[in-house]
Motif scaffolding. Structure first.
Motif, PDB file in Angstrom:
ATOM      1  N   THR A  53      50.947  39.365  34.528  1.00  0.00           N
ATOM      2  CA  THR A  53      51.210  40.813  34.600  1.00  0.00           C
ATOM      3  C   THR A  53      51.603  41.378  33.237  1.00  0.00           C
ATOM      4  N   LYS A  54      52.016  40.511  32.320  1.00  0.00           N
ATOM      5  CA  LYS A  54      52.381  40.977  30.984  1.00  0.00           C
ATOM      6  C   LYS A  54      51.193  41.539  30.215  1.00  0.00           C
ATOM      7  N   VAL A  55      49.970  41.124  30.594  1.00  0.00           N
ATOM      8  CA  VAL A  55      48.792  41.611  29.857  1.00  0.00           C
ATOM      9  C   VAL A  55      48.055  42.699  30.631  1.00  0.00           C
ATOM     10  N   SER A  56      48.636  43.176  31.734  1.00  0.00           N
ATOM     11  CA  SER A  56      47.944  44.182  32.534  1.00  0.00           C
ATOM     12  C   SER A  56      47.631  45.430  31.711  1.00  0.00           C
ATOM     13  N   GLU A  57      48.528  45.803  30.809  1.00  0.00           N
ATOM     14  CA  GLU A  57      48.313  46.986  29.979  1.00  0.00           C
ATOM     15  C   GLU A  57      47.135  46.772  29.033  1.00  0.00           C
ATOM     16  N   LEU A  58      46.958  45.529  28.569  1.00  0.00           N
ATOM     17  CA  LEU A  58      45.852  45.238  27.653  1.00  0.00           C
ATOM     18  C   LEU A  58      44.511  45.335  28.375  1.00  0.00           C
ATOM     19  N   ILE A  59      44.481  44.941  29.666  1.00  0.00           N
ATOM     20  CA  ILE A  59      43.253  45.079  30.459  1.00  0.00           C
ATOM     21  C   ILE A  59      43.019  46.543  30.763  1.00  0.00           C
ATOM     22  N   LEU A  60      44.101  47.253  31.057  1.00  0.00           N
ATOM     23  CA  LEU A  60      44.006  48.683  31.362  1.00  0.00           C
ATOM     24  C   LEU A  60      43.372  49.454  30.210  1.00  0.00           C
ATOM     25  N   ASN A  61      43.600  48.988  28.986  1.00  0.00           N
ATOM     26  CA  ASN A  61      43.078  49.678  27.806  1.00  0.00           C
ATOM     27  C   ASN A  61      41.586  49.443  27.574  1.00  0.00           C
ATOM     28  N   LYS A  62      40.991  48.519  28.325  1.00  0.00           N
ATOM     29  CA  LYS A  62      39.569  48.209  28.142  1.00  0.00           C
ATOM     30  C   LYS A  62      38.689  49.320  28.701  1.00  0.00           C
ATOM     31  N   GLU A  63      37.455  49.361  28.205  1.00  0.00           N
ATOM     32  CA  GLU A  63      36.502  50.337  28.730  1.00  0.00           C
ATOM     33  C   GLU A  63      36.120  49.992  30.167  1.00  0.00           C
ATOM     34  N   LYS A  64      35.776  51.026  30.924  1.00  0.00           N
ATOM     35  CA  LYS A  64      35.361  50.867  32.313  1.00  0.00           C
ATOM     36  C   LYS A  64      33.939  51.397  32.471  1.00  0.00           C
ATOM     37  N   THR A  65      33.205  50.824  33.428  1.00  0.00           N
ATOM     38  CA  THR A  65      31.863  51.280  33.741  1.00  0.00           C
ATOM     39  C   THR A  65      31.776  51.613  35.227  1.00  0.00           C
ATOM     40  N   LEU A 193      31.865  56.705  44.238  1.00  0.00           N
ATOM     41  CA  LEU A 193      32.251  56.056  42.981  1.00  0.00           C
ATOM     42  C   LEU A 193      32.380  54.559  43.188  1.00  0.00           C
ATOM     43  N   LEU A 194      31.726  53.818  42.310  1.00  0.00           N
ATOM     44  CA  LEU A 194      31.808  52.359  42.300  1.00  0.00           C
ATOM     45  C   LEU A 194      32.100  51.922  40.875  1.00  0.00           C
ATOM     46  N   ARG A 195      33.243  51.253  40.685  1.00  0.00           N
ATOM     47  CA  ARG A 195      33.534  50.695  39.350  1.00  0.00           C
ATOM     48  C   ARG A 195      32.813  49.359  39.245  1.00  0.00           C
ATOM     49  N   THR A 196      31.901  49.273  38.300  1.00  0.00           N
ATOM     50  CA  THR A 196      31.099  48.057  38.150  1.00  0.00           C
ATOM     51  C   THR A 196      31.652  47.095  37.112  1.00  0.00           C
ATOM     52  N   ALA A 197      32.527  47.586  36.229  1.00  0.00           N
ATOM     53  CA  ALA A 197      33.092  46.704  35.209  1.00  0.00           C
ATOM     54  C   ALA A 197      34.400  47.270  34.684  1.00  0.00           C
ATOM     55  N   SER A 198      35.315  46.361  34.370  1.00  0.00           N
ATOM     56  CA  SER A 198      36.570  46.697  33.698  1.00  0.00           C
ATOM     57  C   SER A 198      36.777  45.652  32.623  1.00  0.00           C
ATOM     58  N   GLY A 199      36.457  46.018  31.378  1.00  0.00           N
ATOM     59  CA  GLY A 199      36.498  45.025  30.311  1.00  0.00           C
ATOM     60  C   GLY A 199      35.492  43.920  30.589  1.00  0.00           C
ATOM     61  N   LYS A 200      35.941  42.679  30.597  1.00  0.00           N
ATOM     62  CA  LYS A 200      35.057  41.535  30.822  1.00  0.00           C
ATOM     63  C   LYS A 200      34.780  41.277  32.297  1.00  0.00           C
ATOM     64  N   PHE A 201      35.518  41.949  33.167  1.00  0.00           N
ATOM     65  CA  PHE A 201      35.364  41.708  34.602  1.00  0.00           C
ATOM     66  C   PHE A 201      34.300  42.647  35.168  1.00  0.00           C
ATOM     67  N   ASP A 202      33.399  42.079  35.993  1.00  0.00           N
ATOM     68  CA  ASP A 202      32.347  42.907  36.580  1.00  0.00           C
ATOM     69  C   ASP A 202      32.142  42.527  38.043  1.00  0.00           C
ATOM     70  N   LEU A 203      31.186  43.195  38.684  1.00  0.00           N
ATOM     71  CA  LEU A 203      30.940  42.946  40.101  1.00  0.00           C
ATOM     72  C   LEU A 203      30.524  41.502  40.353  1.00  0.00           C
ATOM     73  N   GLU A 204      29.774  40.928  39.424  1.00  0.00           N
ATOM     74  CA  GLU A 204      29.238  39.584  39.621  1.00  0.00           C
ATOM     75  C   GLU A 204      30.336  38.538  39.734  1.00  0.00           C
ATOM     76  N   ASN A 205      31.438  38.709  38.982  1.00  0.00           N
ATOM     77  CA  ASN A 205      32.500  37.703  39.058  1.00  0.00           C
ATOM     78  C   ASN A 205      33.685  38.169  39.896  1.00  0.00           C
ATOM     79  N   SER A 206      33.452  39.163  40.771  1.00  0.00           N
ATOM     80  CA  SER A 206      34.528  39.636  41.653  1.00  0.00           C
ATOM     81  C   SER A 206      34.470  38.934  43.011  1.00  0.00           C
TER      82      SER A 206
END
Length: 302
Positions: A53-65, A193-206
């Motif tokens: 949870t300490k890095v949640s802000e760093l993930i939050l700062n990533k681009e979203k698709t 609305l469908l979020r397909t990616a958040s930084g390195k995370f995408d639908l394929e690895n969800s």
């Protein structure tokens, strides 16, 4: 279990609902999400577990698709289909050329007004709470700079426009839909609305919440978890000499002479920190004239 799991959020649940469900499934207290998805939206929602949870802000700062559907002809107070219609307009004379021109206004760095029905706070209170109390007129909504890296129309079917958008943290896709409706003078709102990616995370690895529970019960969940430093790969790696480990753990400032690798420059702000090949946290680079040093930022060892 200091890990990250990429959950496929279903519609009808808040991001907080997802966190609560993960907490119950894993019997774990410290769980946090990495960027709110509206209840009507679905898609990628990385969830941080325990120290992650300490890095949640760093993930939050990533681009979203996102993949989004815009419906022209009606504006709502929430900017999406869950709200009350505030304006209806004629779409019969709007051409595809008009639509493409409107989308061009939503490209690059723009000033965007967030919806009043959002979790942004004014004087410590969420704007959506103030709006629900009938105090929307008391809120001064200020524009925010956001970056729309990519926006692409995928399909136009009558008054329905399906489009893809890749954008910076803090962007409201609902506002994009509303603003295009305003530009075309016919009104518009987000209808899907469908979020397909958040930084390195995408639908394929969800994985779904049901799969999370199944994998946890089958003792195979480890195959679907991500290490903390997985999300920090855009930061350079600093390997510390073992003699610097206690300085790091105690929040001390570490001179670059205690770095094993020497590829850090003054342009770097944050780095991943390792010792004896093990990831131990993140660090902030300090610059003093030509000298570079490191101060521990988020520590993941005892």
């Amino acid at each position: 279990m200091n890990k990250i799991v990429n959950i496929l959020k279903p519609t009808g649940m808040t991001s907080h609902d997802v966190v609560s469900r993960v907490r119950r499934i894993l019997n774990m207290k410290k769980v946090g999400h990495t960027g709110t998805l509206d209840p009507d939206a679905a898609g990628v929602l990385p969830i941080c577990l325990n120290k992650a949870t300490k890095v949640s802000e760093l993930i939050l700062n990533k681009e979203k698709t996102y993949i989004c559907e815009l419906t022209l002809g009606a504006s709502t107070d929430t900017y999406d289909s869950s709200g009350v219609i505030t304006f209806e307009g004629d779409v019969s004379n709007i051409t595809k050329e008009d639509i493409y021109k409107a989308f061009e206004t939503q490209r690059g760095e723009i000033n965007q007004y967030p919806p009043i029905y959002s979790a942004l706070k004014v004087n410590g209170q969420k704007m959506c709470d103030l709006a629900r109390k009938g105090k929307a007129d008391t809120v001064e909504i200020k524009p925010r700079k956001v970056n729309i890296e990519k926006i692409e129309i995928l399909n136009i079917n009558d008054n329905k426009i399906l489009f893809l958008v890749k954008c910076s943290k803090g962007t409201y896709v609902r506002s994009i839909c509303h603003d295009i409706g305003e530009y075309l003078k016919c009104g518009g709102h987000m209808s899907f609305l469908l979020r397909t990616a958040s930084g390195k995370f995408d639908l394929e690895n969800s994985i779904s919440l049901e799969e999370l529970e199944q994998y946890y019960n089958d003792n195979t969940l480890e195959n679907y978890l991500y290490d903390i430093d997985y999300v920090l790969d855009n930061f350079k790696k600093v390997e510390l000499k073992e003699s610097a480990l206690n300085y790091y753990k105690n929040g001390g400032i570490i001179d670059s002479r205690r770095f094993i690798n020497k590829n850090i420059s003054k342009d770097d702000e944050y780095v991943r920190v390792y010792c004896n090949g093990e990831f131990i946290g993140s660090g902030k680079i300090l610059k003093n004239n030509d000298a570079i040093s490191l101060k521990s930022d988020k520590i993941f060892i005892g």
